[in-house]
Design a protein around this motif. Structure first.
Motif, PDB file in Angstrom:
ATOM      1  N   ASP A 181      -8.936  -5.090 -29.268  1.00 54.79           N
ATOM      2  CA  ASP A 181      -8.056  -5.861 -30.151  1.00 54.79           C
ATOM      3  C   ASP A 181      -6.641  -5.923 -29.558  1.00 54.79           C
ATOM      4  O   ASP A 181      -5.668  -6.148 -30.264  1.00 54.79           O
ATOM      5  CB  ASP A 181      -8.042  -5.282 -31.570  1.00 54.79           C
ATOM      6  N   TYR A 182      -6.555  -5.728 -28.249  1.00 50.77           N
ATOM      7  CA  TYR A 182      -5.290  -5.807 -27.538  1.00 50.77           C
ATOM      8  C   TYR A 182      -5.503  -6.585 -26.240  1.00 50.77           C
ATOM      9  O   TYR A 182      -6.633  -6.701 -25.747  1.00 50.77           O
ATOM     10  CB  TYR A 182      -4.744  -4.406 -27.222  1.00 50.77           C
ATOM     11  N   ASN A 183      -4.438  -7.153 -25.732  1.00 52.03           N
ATOM     12  CA  ASN A 183      -4.515  -7.860 -24.453  1.00 52.03           C
ATOM     13  C   ASN A 183      -4.600  -6.854 -23.309  1.00 52.03           C
ATOM     14  O   ASN A 183      -4.023  -5.767 -23.377  1.00 52.03           O
ATOM     15  CB  ASN A 183      -3.283  -8.749 -24.258  1.00 52.03           C
ATOM     16  N   ILE A 184      -5.312  -7.234 -22.273  1.00 50.16           N
ATOM     17  CA  ILE A 184      -5.468  -6.357 -21.118  1.00 50.16           C
ATOM     18  C   ILE A 184      -4.954  -7.047 -19.864  1.00 50.16           C
ATOM     19  O   ILE A 184      -5.284  -8.203 -19.591  1.00 50.16           O
ATOM     20  CB  ILE A 184      -6.948  -5.972 -20.909  1.00 50.16           C
ATOM     21  N   LYS A 185      -4.123  -6.324 -19.126  1.00 52.48           N
ATOM     22  CA  LYS A 185      -3.728  -6.731 -17.788  1.00 52.48           C
ATOM     23  C   LYS A 185      -4.171  -5.623 -16.836  1.00 52.48           C
ATOM     24  O   LYS A 185      -3.847  -4.455 -17.046  1.00 52.48           O
ATOM     25  CB  LYS A 185      -2.212  -6.926 -17.688  1.00 52.48           C
ATOM     26  N   VAL A 186      -4.924  -6.002 -15.819  1.00 50.53           N
ATOM     27  CA  VAL A 186      -5.368  -5.039 -14.810  1.00 50.53           C
ATOM     28  C   VAL A 186      -4.630  -5.351 -13.519  1.00 50.53           C
ATOM     29  O   VAL A 186      -4.643  -6.495 -13.048  1.00 50.53           O
ATOM     30  CB  VAL A 186      -6.893  -5.132 -14.580  1.00 50.53           C
ATOM     31  N   ILE A 187      -3.962  -4.344 -12.954  1.00 46.05           N
ATOM     32  CA  ILE A 187      -3.283  -4.521 -11.676  1.00 46.05           C
ATOM     33  C   ILE A 187      -4.024  -3.702 -10.619  1.00 46.05           C
ATOM     34  O   ILE A 187      -4.275  -2.511 -10.798  1.00 46.05           O
ATOM     35  CB  ILE A 187      -1.792  -4.115 -11.764  1.00 46.05           C
ATOM     36  N   LEU A 188      -4.412  -4.362  -9.537  1.00 48.30           N
ATOM     37  CA  LEU A 188      -5.139  -3.713  -8.452  1.00 48.30           C
ATOM     38  C   LEU A 188      -4.225  -3.573  -7.242  1.00 48.30           C
ATOM     39  O   LEU A 188      -3.662  -4.568  -6.753  1.00 48.30           O
ATOM     40  CB  LEU A 188      -6.387  -4.518  -8.073  1.00 48.30           C
ATOM     41  N   ASP A 189      -4.095  -2.351  -6.762  1.00 50.38           N
ATOM     42  CA  ASP A 189      -3.237  -2.011  -5.628  1.00 50.38           C
ATOM     43  C   ASP A 189      -4.144  -1.778  -4.413  1.00 50.38           C
ATOM     44  O   ASP A 189      -5.125  -1.037  -4.498  1.00 50.38           O
ATOM     45  CB  ASP A 189      -2.457  -0.745  -5.981  1.00 50.38           C
ATOM     46  N   PHE A 190      -3.806  -2.375  -3.282  1.00 50.38           N
ATOM     47  CA  PHE A 190      -4.630  -2.265  -2.076  1.00 50.38           C
ATOM     48  C   PHE A 190      -3.933  -1.489  -0.960  1.00 50.38           C
ATOM     49  O   PHE A 190      -4.414  -1.477   0.175  1.00 50.38           O
ATOM     50  CB  PHE A 190      -5.037  -3.662  -1.588  1.00 50.38           C
ATOM     51  N   GLU A 191      -2.813  -0.837  -1.289  1.00 49.57           N
ATOM     52  CA  GLU A 191      -2.092  -0.050  -0.280  1.00 49.57           C
ATOM     53  C   GLU A 191      -1.707   1.340  -0.809  1.00 49.57           C
ATOM     54  O   GLU A 191      -0.807   1.971  -0.272  1.00 49.57           O
ATOM     55  CB  GLU A 191      -0.831  -0.785   0.169  1.00 49.57           C
ATOM     56  N   GLU A 192      -2.406   1.819  -1.818  1.00 47.95           N
ATOM     57  CA  GLU A 192      -2.035   3.099  -2.435  1.00 47.95           C
ATOM     58  C   GLU A 192      -2.136   4.254  -1.455  1.00 47.95           C
ATOM     59  O   GLU A 192      -1.282   5.153  -1.437  1.00 47.95           O
ATOM     60  CB  GLU A 192      -2.925   3.356  -3.650  1.00 47.95           C
ATOM     61  N   GLU A 193      -3.171   4.255  -0.629  1.00 48.58           N
ATOM     62  CA  GLU A 193      -3.358   5.353   0.306  1.00 48.58           C
ATOM     63  C   GLU A 193      -2.339   5.336   1.441  1.00 48.58           C
ATOM     64  O   GLU A 193      -2.246   6.287   2.216  1.00 48.58           O
ATOM     65  CB  GLU A 193      -4.783   5.336   0.883  1.00 48.58           C
ATOM     66  N   LEU A 194      -1.546   4.278   1.517  1.00 41.46           N
ATOM     67  CA  LEU A 194      -0.428   4.218   2.454  1.00 41.46           C
ATOM     68  C   LEU A 194       0.882   4.575   1.764  1.00 41.46           C
ATOM     69  O   LEU A 194       1.949   4.491   2.360  1.00 41.46           O
ATOM     70  CB  LEU A 194      -0.309   2.817   3.069  1.00 41.46           C
TER      71      LEU A 194
END
Length: 504
Positions: A181-194
């Motif tokens: 019952d809430y909006n969802i935003k998903v952020i995907l990070d592709f450099e976290e291990e750096l």
């Protein structure tokens, strides 16, 4: 009075019965979708994702976009000065709140020769018969299940496992006839291990698109007890490289061993001057601003740590005296020597005076510690030891001018964050966990590791909590990384509980 007591008891019994019923239902749904979730996990971990190879990351971006879009999420690429971020968004009718959810998709580098299987990117199901891990056919799961079995693959736990848990739970929502019952935003990070080097600037640049009421970080292992866990903070991180110089080139130790100063000894003495015999940083002011109150200590004591078991696991007879317990120790900034290099060892050992010695240091930060201030304290301490600090390799003139020189290379990656237990996400997640598991989770005030979340907290002005799901002995960052099946199923259950918990 008697009637009032009966009412309270009856109400409590009703709550417990409801919680148990909800937990069983979630467990049943997670079980029904378990094999579906395994197929998602196996497909995702089969894609190589070494952060150092952008061409590998492109395939992960493509897979992520495709799999979220087919589940109704709107996708958008957020450009950075490096590999872009991927923003996925799903709106809910009449929603009043927005939750931003963070995952990272990249993984650590691999050395296939150190893995007990053909490829780190070929997921293998294994069981432990007491003498070690033995591979069994993945198809075994069609007819059998043991929560102690594990799937071995790079990023199985860090952090593709949680992504697969989330997608599995999302696919199971129609079976429950529920949706967030809430909006969802998903952020995907592709450099976290750096170290997510481009994330802080990107968050500021795209903060309007990332706007939310709270943030959930889906990354990291549960408490060592493997009980359901929430973590309300994480230390930040800065790094320092120190290089101490000796002769311009390595010299014969017989000819010059009592004449040319040895940089390995110099850097050893310099590093040793930074800590006392009990492992505490001896640089004046390093721990300033950190005074744990009795209330805060009580919060730390609620974590079910077994200090003797921790020391036995680490194989140490004593601990550093920074805090009285493990939980207390990670409330302070650290100064850790993560690597040393000078000359040669083993079969390559040579009778030389090395030309230089290098120390790699990481400084874990807490909210009370300003990294710029800590850097200044460390630099001032180095100068007091008689060293001239330089920023590049010395010239011949500098070598003749300064008896002791050290090259300083420092980098502040990101700060720490900490969210109160009684914050809005803290109370909401506690309800979701009680629904899923029948009781409140283990609550960690601040984890010892570092995750790049403070840029979101600072730029967006929102509270953040880490939802940790994977087994604590998962070998993340190391060879033979794995996910325990019991944790994977519980992770699906956790995601279901969060997605179906009202935030209105």
């Amino acid at each position: 009075m008697k009637k009032h007591l009966i009412t309270i008891v009856c109400g409590l019994c009703s709550y417990v019965a409801t919680a148990q019923s909800g937990s069983k239902h979630l467990d049943s749904v997670a079980g029904d979708y378990f094999l579906h979730g395994i197929s998602i996990l196996n497909e995702l971990v089969a894609i190589p994702n070494d952060s150092h190879f952008p061409e590998q990351l492109e395939k992960n971006i493509e897979w992520s976009r495709e799999n979220f879009e087919k589940r109704g999420f709107k996708s958008e690429t957020l450009e950075t000065n490096g590999v872009p971020l991927l923003l996925l968004e799903k709106k809910s009718p009449q929603a009043k709140k927005t939750v931003l959810i963070y995952f990272h998709v990249d993984g650590q580098s691999v050395d296939p020769s150190k893995w007990n299987q053909e490829s780190p990117y070929n997921p293998v199901l294994k069981k432990n018969d007491g003498s070690g891990w033995t591979a069994i056919p993945m198809e075994t799961l069609q007819n059998a299940y043991d929560e102690e079995w594990r799937i071995f693959a790079r990023s199985a736990s860090d952090d593709k496992g949680p992504i697969a848990m989330f997608l599995t739970a999302w696919d199971a929502l129609p079976m429950m006839n529920k949706h967030p019952d809430y909006n969802i935003k998903v952020i995907l990070d592709f450099e976290e291990e750096l170290g997510s080097p481009h994330l802080p600037n990107a968050v500021v640049k795209h903060k309007d698109k990332l706007k939310a009421d709270m943030m959930l970080i889906m990354d990291g292992p549960r408490h060592q007890s493997n009980e359901p866990t929430l973590s309300f903070g994480a230390r930040g991180i800065s790094t320092i490289t120190l290089t101490v110089y000796g002769p311009k080139a390595p010299q014969h130790s017989g000819h010059y061993g009592n004449y040319a100063p040895n940089p390995a000894l110099g850097i050893a003495q310099l590093l040793a001057s930074m800590k006392d015999d009990n492992g505490r940083v001896s640089i004046p002011g390093y721990y300033d601003g950190i005074e744990l109150t009795s209330k805060e200590k009580a919060i730390l004591e609620q974590v079910p740590d077994d200090e003797k078991a921790i020391q036995k696991k680490l194989g140490i007879a004593r601990k550093d005296n920074v805090g009285n317990t493990y939980q207390e120790s990670i409330q302070y900034p650290s100064l850790n020597i993560r690597g040393l290099q000078s000359g040669y060892v083993g079969d390559e050992a040579r009778t030389i005076v090395p030309s230089e010695a290098i120390a790699e240091i990481d400084v874990r930060l807490v909210p009370e510690s300003d990294p710029d201030r800590l850097f200044k304290l460390i630099k001032d301490h180095i100068k007091k030891q008689g060293y001239q600090i330089i920023e590049k390799d010395p010239t011949d003139e500098e070598r003749m001018q300064h008896p002791k020189m050290v090259k300083w290379e420092g980098k502040i990656s990101y700060q720490a964050f900490r969210t109160p237990f009684d914050s809005e996400p803290g109370l909401w997640l506690d309800k979701a966990y009680r629904k899923a598991f029948g009781s409140s989770p283990v609550k960690i005030r601040m984890g010892g590791g570092s995750i790049p979340i403070s840029p979101f907290v600072d730029a967006l002005g929102i509270p953040a909590v880490t939802v940790v799901t994977v087994n604590p002995d998962n070998n993340q960052h190391s060879p033979n990384e794995n996910i325990r099946l019991g944790n994977y199923k519980d992770g699906i259950k956790t995601m279901l509980a969060i997605l179906t918990e009202s935030l209105d």
